[in-house]
Design an enzyme around this catalytic site. Structure first.
Site, short mmCIF file in Angstrom:
data_model
loop_
_atom_site.label_atom_id
_atom_site.label_comp_id
_atom_site.label_asym_id
_atom_site.label_seq_id
_atom_site.Cartn_x
_atom_site.Cartn_y
_atom_site.Cartn_z
N GLU A 125 40.10 -3.16 -14.95
CA GLU A 125 39.70 -1.74 -15.05
C GLU A 125 38.19 -1.64 -14.90
OE1 GLU A 125 41.01 -2.36 -19.10
OE2 GLU A 125 39.46 -0.97 -19.77
N LYS A 127 34.32 -1.09 -15.60
CA LYS A 127 33.45 -1.16 -16.77
C LYS A 127 32.53 0.05 -16.70
CE LYS A 127 30.47 -4.32 -19.33
NZ LYS A 127 29.34 -3.48 -19.62
N ASP A 129 29.64 2.59 -17.44
CA ASP A 129 28.25 2.40 -17.86
C ASP A 129 27.81 3.57 -18.74
OD1 ASP A 129 25.79 1.33 -18.12
OD2 ASP A 129 25.16 1.64 -16.04
N TYR A 235 39.52 2.66 -24.02
CA TYR A 235 39.94 1.40 -23.39
C TYR A 235 40.25 0.30 -24.40
CZ TYR A 235 34.90 0.72 -23.95
OH TYR A 235 33.63 0.67 -24.45
N LYS A 323 30.57 -8.40 -13.31
CA LYS A 323 29.52 -7.44 -13.03
C LYS A 323 29.27 -7.28 -11.53
CE LYS A 323 27.33 -5.98 -16.16
NZ LYS A 323 26.42 -6.45 -17.19
N CYS A 428 -2.74 -25.22 -23.49
CA CYS A 428 -2.20 -23.99 -24.08
C CYS A 428 -3.27 -22.90 -24.02
CB CYS A 428 -1.78 -24.26 -25.52
SG CYS A 428 -1.33 -22.74 -26.38
N CYS A 431 -4.36 -21.98 -27.83
CA CYS A 431 -5.06 -22.85 -28.79
C CYS A 431 -5.78 -24.00 -28.11
CB CYS A 431 -4.10 -23.38 -29.84
SG CYS A 431 -2.95 -24.63 -29.23
N CYS A 446 3.20 -26.39 -25.52
CA CYS A 446 1.97 -26.59 -26.27
C CYS A 446 2.24 -27.62 -27.36
CB CYS A 446 1.55 -25.26 -26.88
SG CYS A 446 0.37 -25.43 -28.22
N CYS A 452 -1.31 -23.88 -33.52
CA CYS A 452 -1.36 -22.91 -32.41
C CYS A 452 -1.02 -21.51 -32.95
CB CYS A 452 -0.35 -23.30 -31.33
SG CYS A 452 -0.25 -22.07 -30.02
S1 IVH Z 1 36.52 -3.78 -23.68
C1 IVH Z 1 36.11 -6.72 -27.43
N1 IVH Z 1 36.57 -2.27 -21.57
O1 IVH Z 1 31.09 -2.89 -22.22
C2 IVH Z 1 35.42 -5.99 -26.32
N2 IVH Z 1 34.49 -2.52 -22.69
O2 IVH Z 1 29.76 -5.48 -22.43
C3 IVH Z 1 36.02 -4.65 -26.08
N3 IVH Z 1 32.67 -1.23 -21.69
O3 IVH Z 1 30.55 -2.80 -25.67
C4 IVH Z 1 35.37 -3.98 -24.95
N4 IVH Z 1 33.84 -0.30 -20.09
O4 IVH Z 1 30.74 -0.58 -24.43
C5 IVH Z 1 35.81 -2.78 -22.54
N5 IVH Z 1 36.79 -0.91 -19.71
C6 IVH Z 1 36.03 -1.42 -20.67
C7 IVH Z 1 34.67 -1.10 -20.79
C8 IVH Z 1 33.92 -1.69 -21.81
C9 IVH Z 1 32.65 -0.39 -20.65
C10 IVH Z 1 31.49 -1.57 -22.49
C11 IVH Z 1 31.68 -1.50 -23.97
C12 IVH Z 1 31.31 -2.87 -24.50
C13 IVH Z 1 30.51 -3.43 -23.39
C14 IVH Z 1 30.60 -4.94 -23.37
#
Ligand code: IVH
Length: 703
Positions: A125, A127, A129, A235, A323, A428, A431, A446, A452
């Site tokens: 799914e 991620k 932002d 999510y 990512k 350094c 120091c 150093c 230092c």
């Molecule tokens: S699952 C146990 N699903 O990404 C972890 N996180 O880098 C549960 N985020 O803090 C997170 N989209 O704020 C999950 N589809 C998604 C997400 C997601 C964005 C964010 C979330 C988390 C951060 C982790």
């Protein structure tokens, strides 16, 4: 603060108290607004303000030009309350390349002892932002909304969350207790319209939709939040009174049925190749989604498998964030500065002509180390095809996640003819001690140690940091001040604990009369320092700032040794190196670093002086469910385990508070021996250690 009736005060006394109050309230405002770390409760803050007003009423001519009464802006009194999350809000490990994704899958299979061809389903799914928000529903009613904060404690933004249309106020058919987790975000169109409105009204605009979402949610006035078009995707979940479904995808479907928005690009995948295909599809759609995403999250679908996989210290083993490549921008490198860190490493920092990268203005970037500048990696192989980096060069900057910006490349066609290669300092800069590079170390360091000033200050900052002594009111800024202070110098951790006595012994200069301090804040600071004379062993070990001993290692060591004398003996007795190495999680590099630190006379003296200031070193508190039958026990696994892999056995035992060791010794409590157990079983029998098979172990831990 005193409660003396203002009418009985002399002018001089009133003026002094007003000065103290101005300093104290200014500090409180700074801590609240800038450092996000208020050290006064709302009630205490209000009381100080009232006292200030009462004094001013009695002595109108003493009202200061910088009177706190005239200061507008959001008062601490209106700040957000703090909420401790019932289940911590964790982050995700990152993947950047296709190999990281195949490794993620392979690691899970290995942990669970699944063959390469065994079926294994994931969800994939986007991620989002934005910023994560945890919503707590009790009997279907929204009762609390909390930001992530540091993962353990977040801010209470319930009133604001109630204004977000995507967040239901009531649920029908939900578990009695349900904590829904998801992301608050702003769409591109809403972001553009908001910035246009802000410009028209002369207010500040936001750099990107994420900042706009965060700024809008964290408004003290919910009416402002209500006027901002925030959205929410669910999510994940935290505390629950009953499971939502047997699978991740089932749970998400359930959340959708309960009335939450869930991301329509969520799919099930049955192989790493399918995950990659979905990643490519989402990447292609990214620009037309209408909201920002920064990657694709993969999760193991089966929740029973998620439970078996469990967590590392801050991330689940069952999920990863793949990512998107970071955004980049070209700019001019003005100069290369050297910063000296806590362990003496000379870190080169690029000072850049400011440039916007992914919505954020960047003017510094790390250059890692001298090899990186020279265009080679740690093994001497070329990076950037061997192109070096020089002051004045045009460089390509990127931001990976929230971490400090980095330099990816350099444009040789735009290099000045007379640009000189960078000459990495051999001394350094702080120091003047020799800075040397040991073989196998990427950093030049150093050799000044405690002499230092840069190392000294950085060590102290580390010492008072959150995971270490965490002294309220003593942050990086105060450490800088005390380190260079002529009256109350603090050069080593032990000096922190003598500030109060030294201040009391000095009849002329009192800390409370200084700019930025004041009677109340000094009293609080001394109390906060005193409170830390009692400290948990893991915090003490971490606070020492010994190279290679991070927070996780400090906890491992503290759990293993239990007490300071036991730990101290182990790192100072030449015969115990093997015992250190037998600890799971301690390798030879860490063991040698510990031994070297305690063998260095100056270091040792500083450590002894610190410990002499402490009244009690507490054994670590086990963060495990009450009644764990194996908490604090040392367990060794040997032979073949049939129902779980070694990694899983270890992770489970540790989650229950047991220590897992690699070899049997007199300290071993339980040996879990599978078929084929050899010398360890013999040794256990000799030592009279309890031996059990896998089935008995599983019965013991209630699995
Ligand atoms: S699952 C146990 N699903 O990404 C972890 N996180 O880098 C549960 N985020 O803090 C997170 N989209 O704020 C999950 N589809 C998604 C997400 C997601 C964005 C964010 C979330 C988390 C951060 C982790």
């Amino acid at each position: 603060m005193t409660n003396t009736d203002p009418a009985t005060l002399s002018e001089a006394q009133a003026a002094q108290e007003l000065a103290d109050l101005a300093a104290r309230l200014a500090q409180a405002n700074r801590q609240y607004h800038t450092d996000d770390a208020p050290d006064l409760t709302d009630a205490e803050y209000d009381a100080l303000k009232r006292r200030n007003a009462a004094l001013e009423a009695q002595f109108p001519h003493l009202k200061r030009a910088d009177s706190p009464s005239d200061q507008v802006g959001a008062a601490v009194a209106d700040g957000f309350g703090k909420i401790r999350h019932a289940v911590p809000m964790l982050s995700l490990a990152n993947a950047f390349a296709a190999e990281d994704v195949t490794e993620f899958d392979a690691g899970i299979r290995k942990f669970l002892n699944l063959g390469a061809d065994a079926p294994l389903t994931y969800t994939a799914e986007p991620k989002i932002d934005g910023l994560s928000l945890s919503l707590r529903y009790e009997r279907g009613l929204l009762v609390q909304a909390a930001t992530r904060g540091d993962g353990e404690v977040g801010e209470d933004v319930t009133a604001n969350a109630r204004t977000i249309a995507d967040i239901p106020q009531h649920l029908t058919g939900a578990p009695d207790l349900l904590e829904v987790r998801g992301e608050v975000y702003m769409s591109h169109a809403d972001f553009a319209a908001l910035n246009a409105r802000q410009t028209a009204s002369g207010d500040k605009t936001f750099a990107n939709p994420r900042n706009a979402a965060a700024g809008s949610l964290r408004q003290l006035d919910p009416a402002i939040t209500a006027a901002r078009p925030l959205r929410y995707f669910a999510y994940a979940w935290g505390a629950l009174s009953e499971p939502l479904a047997p699978s991740q995808s089932g749970a998400i479907a359930r959340l959708k049925a309960l009335g939450f928005q869930t991301n329509p690009l969520t799919v099930q995948c049955h192989s790493p190749a399918a995950l990659m295909a979905h990643y490519i599809r989402i990447a292609a759609d990214r620009a037309s989604l209408g909201y920002d995403i920064d990657g694709v999250v993969y999760k193991v679908d089966d929740l029973a498998l998620q439970a078996r996989l469990g967590f590392r210290s801050t991330t689940p083993r069952w999920a990863i964030a793949h990512k998107f490549p970071a955004e980049t921008a070209w700019t001019r490198l003005i100069s290369i500065d050297i910063q000296v860190g806590r362990t003496g490493a000379l870190s080169p920092v690029a000072r850049l002509h400011p440039v916007t990268v992914g919505g954020v203005v960047v003017s510094n970037a790390t250059l890692h180390n001298e090899d990186y500048i020279a265009g080679r990696d740690a093994k001497g192989a070329p990076i950037r095809d061997g192109r070096d980096i020089r002051a004045g060069d045009w460089v390509q900057v990127y931001r990976a996640g929230d971490v400090i910006p980095k330099i990816a490349d350099v444009d040789l066609t735009r290099r000045d003819k007379d640009a000189e290669p960078y000459d990495f300092p051999q001394l350094c800069p702080e120091c003047g001690s020799a800075a040397i590079r040991e073989s196998g170390d990427a950093a030049r360091r150093c050799t000044g140690g405690l002499i230092c000033p840069a190392q000294g200050v950085e060590r102290l900052k580390h010492f008072v940091s959150r995971g270490a002594f965490d002294i309220e009111g003593l942050g990086a800024k105060q450490i800088e001040m005390f380190y260079h202070d002529a009256d109350l110098p603090v050069k080593t951790p032990a000096d922190i604990f003598t500030i109060a006595a030294r201040d009391a012994a000095n009849p002329l200069q009192k800390l409370k009369n200084r700019e930025g301090f004041g009677a109340t804040s000094v009293t609080k600071l001394f109390a906060a320092i005193d409170a830390r004379r009692r400290i948990a062993l893991d915090r003490l070990i971490f606070g020492l700032g010994i190279r290679h001993v991070g927070e996780v290692a400090a906890t491992t060591l503290a759990r293993h040794f239990g007490t300071w004398p036991a730990f101290e003996r182990a790192v100072t007795d030449p015969d115990t190196r093997a015992d250190l190495l037998a600890i799971d999680g301690v390798g030879s590099v860490m063991a040698d670093s510990l031994i070297a630190a305690f063998a260095n006379p100056a270091e040792r003296a500083a450590i002894d002086a610190l410990v002499a200031q402490l009244t009690e070193v507490e054994p670590v508190i086990w963060r495990v469910a009450d009644g764990s039958p194996v908490a604090g026990k040392t367990v060794v696994f040997t032979g073949t385990l049939e129902r779980m892999t070694r990694a899983e056995a270890k992770a489970r035992a540790e989650a229950l508070g047991a220590k897992v060791a690699g070899s049997v010794s007199a300290k071993t409590d339980i040996l879990v021996a599978g078929p084929g157990a050899g010398s360890k079983a013999t040794k256990a029998a000799e030592l009279g250690v309890q031996v059990m098979d896998e089935a008995a172990w599983l019965a013991l831990i209630g699995a």
